[in-house]
Design a protein around this motif. Sequence first.
Motif, PDB file in Angstrom:
ATOM      1  N   THR A 127     -20.568  -7.628   9.514  1.00  0.00           N
ATOM      2  CA  THR A 127     -21.728  -7.587   8.619  1.00  0.00           C
ATOM      3  C   THR A 127     -21.867  -8.949   7.941  1.00  0.00           C
ATOM      4  N   PRO A 128     -22.943  -9.163   7.176  1.00  0.00           N
ATOM      5  CA  PRO A 128     -23.075 -10.433   6.446  1.00  0.00           C
ATOM      6  C   PRO A 128     -21.932 -10.695   5.465  1.00  0.00           C
ATOM      7  N   LYS A 129     -21.170  -9.640   5.107  1.00  0.00           N
ATOM      8  CA  LYS A 129     -20.064  -9.814   4.165  1.00  0.00           C
ATOM      9  C   LYS A 129     -18.733 -10.094   4.863  1.00  0.00           C
ATOM     10  N   THR A 130     -18.708 -10.019   6.191  1.00  0.00           N
ATOM     11  CA  THR A 130     -17.464 -10.274   6.921  1.00  0.00           C
ATOM     12  C   THR A 130     -17.176 -11.770   6.944  1.00  0.00           C
ATOM     13  N   ARG A 131     -15.982 -12.147   6.487  1.00  0.00           N
ATOM     14  CA  ARG A 131     -15.640 -13.570   6.378  1.00  0.00           C
ATOM     15  C   ARG A 131     -14.362 -13.944   7.123  1.00  0.00           C
ATOM     16  N   MET A 132     -13.544 -12.947   7.455  1.00  0.00           N
ATOM     17  CA  MET A 132     -12.232 -13.244   8.044  1.00  0.00           C
ATOM     18  C   MET A 132     -11.904 -12.217   9.110  1.00  0.00           C
ATOM     19  N   MET A 133     -11.280 -12.684  10.201  1.00  0.00           N
ATOM     20  CA  MET A 133     -10.754 -11.786  11.225  1.00  0.00           C
ATOM     21  C   MET A 133      -9.285 -12.122  11.459  1.00  0.00           C
ATOM     22  N   ILE A 134      -8.431 -11.104  11.419  1.00  0.00           N
ATOM     23  CA  ILE A 134      -7.002 -11.274  11.683  1.00  0.00           C
ATOM     24  C   ILE A 134      -6.727 -10.901  13.129  1.00  0.00           C
ATOM     25  N   VAL A 135      -6.054 -11.794  13.832  1.00  0.00           N
ATOM     26  CA  VAL A 135      -5.647 -11.537  15.215  1.00  0.00           C
ATOM     27  C   VAL A 135      -4.126 -11.502  15.249  1.00  0.00           C
ATOM     28  N   ASN A 136      -3.567 -10.325  15.528  1.00  0.00           N
ATOM     29  CA  ASN A 136      -2.116 -10.129  15.530  1.00  0.00           C
ATOM     30  C   ASN A 136      -1.651  -9.871  16.961  1.00  0.00           C
ATOM     31  N   SER A 137      -0.969 -10.852  17.541  1.00  0.00           N
ATOM     32  CA  SER A 137      -0.499 -10.739  18.919  1.00  0.00           C
ATOM     33  C   SER A 137       0.779 -11.564  19.072  1.00  0.00           C
ATOM     34  N   PRO A 138       1.884 -10.948  19.535  1.00  0.00           N
ATOM     35  CA  PRO A 138       2.112  -9.537  19.795  1.00  0.00           C
ATOM     36  C   PRO A 138       1.910  -8.679  18.547  1.00  0.00           C
ATOM     37  N   SER A 139       1.519  -7.426  18.777  1.00  0.00           N
ATOM     38  CA  SER A 139       1.095  -6.564  17.681  1.00  0.00           C
ATOM     39  C   SER A 139       2.231  -5.720  17.113  1.00  0.00           C
ATOM     40  N   ASN A 140       2.200  -5.559  15.823  1.00  0.00           N
ATOM     41  CA  ASN A 140       2.921  -4.505  15.126  1.00  0.00           C
ATOM     42  C   ASN A 140       1.840  -3.545  14.606  1.00  0.00           C
TER      43      ASN A 140
END
Length: 374
Positions: free
Chosen positions: A157-170
Amino acid sequence: MDPRTFISQRSRAVDASGIRRVFDLAAGLENPINFSIGQPDFDVPEPIKDAAIEAIREGFNSYTPTQGIEPLRRMIADHLAEEFPGYDPTVLVCSGVSGGLMLSMMAALNPGEEVLFVDPYFAMYKSLAKMLDLVPIAVDSYPDFRFPAERIEQAITPKTRMMIVNSPSNPTGMVFGDADIQAAAEIARRHNLLLIADEIYEALSYDGPCASVVQYAPERTILLRGFSKTYGMPGWRMAYAAGPEPIIQEMAKLQQYTFVCAPSMAQKACLVALQTDVSGLVDIYRRKRDIAYETLKDAFEVVLPSGGFYIFPKAPASFGGGTAFVEKAISRNVLIIPGGVFSEKDSHFRISYAVDDKKIREGCQILCDIARQG
């Protein structure tokens, strides 16, 4: 006076009930098979211990510069430049990757803005966001836990500012492929998002080096890596953040008024850690992964992990969810964590197979027996 009237809304917004209930149920167990703890089952290599002890004895026990000692930051930068040719980030030594996550969110986001991540997720993502008056957005990756690019794009959305990418994942053990990571970088560019690359388990990838968003979007990535899982030192609280200078400098400023600095003697020891070969751990944990998966696969719907030391089976439908299955497992002296701790769904459970091989076989067989008995 009722002390409960002094508990903040910020604290009330964080729900610890899932994990707390597991440990309440487990409190009376004697020598359980413990699949709950997300830490390595090996000790710190002796040369790294010796370096910490020597630093203590030499009196290196005071504060360090907030950003970390210069030799360690330089060595980290050199290692990253070797891994990612041309990459020249600013480096901050943090008190754990969790500390780096907190500082990243504090430095880059304003109250009410959204931080997006894949579900299932490391439990701290959601809790940290709520503590900082941010809005966590968990994007469903069931049933195969692959990177859900289309769902992610739809959730922005217009309020989304950050994306976390966790790999390998917990908690899933999923390692995102190169195409997935490239898609994440492209989404971030299209929507002007800051990327957080949580790569605490990057050294424990079973099928070769992990792809990293640093390869595709270094200008908008905060890379978070740590020493806890690779060198058996989770209690030492050592990690680093690397990325664009303006954001890292803000993180350093905030660290000055929160964590102050990472532990001094541990920083000295990390100079030795970065020169210590622990490549054999991949084979060890691959073997443990194989034991867990081969034991569980005929009784559970389960995705083969590709990294880290977690596996995330689906509880049988007859139990009505992960929590009910976990309660039954605990009654049989096997300690596992319900998937709802790491997800908006309560359908799975997490096993940490960073335990003795014999215990993996024994505990997983008990879980299979429970599943078959219904």
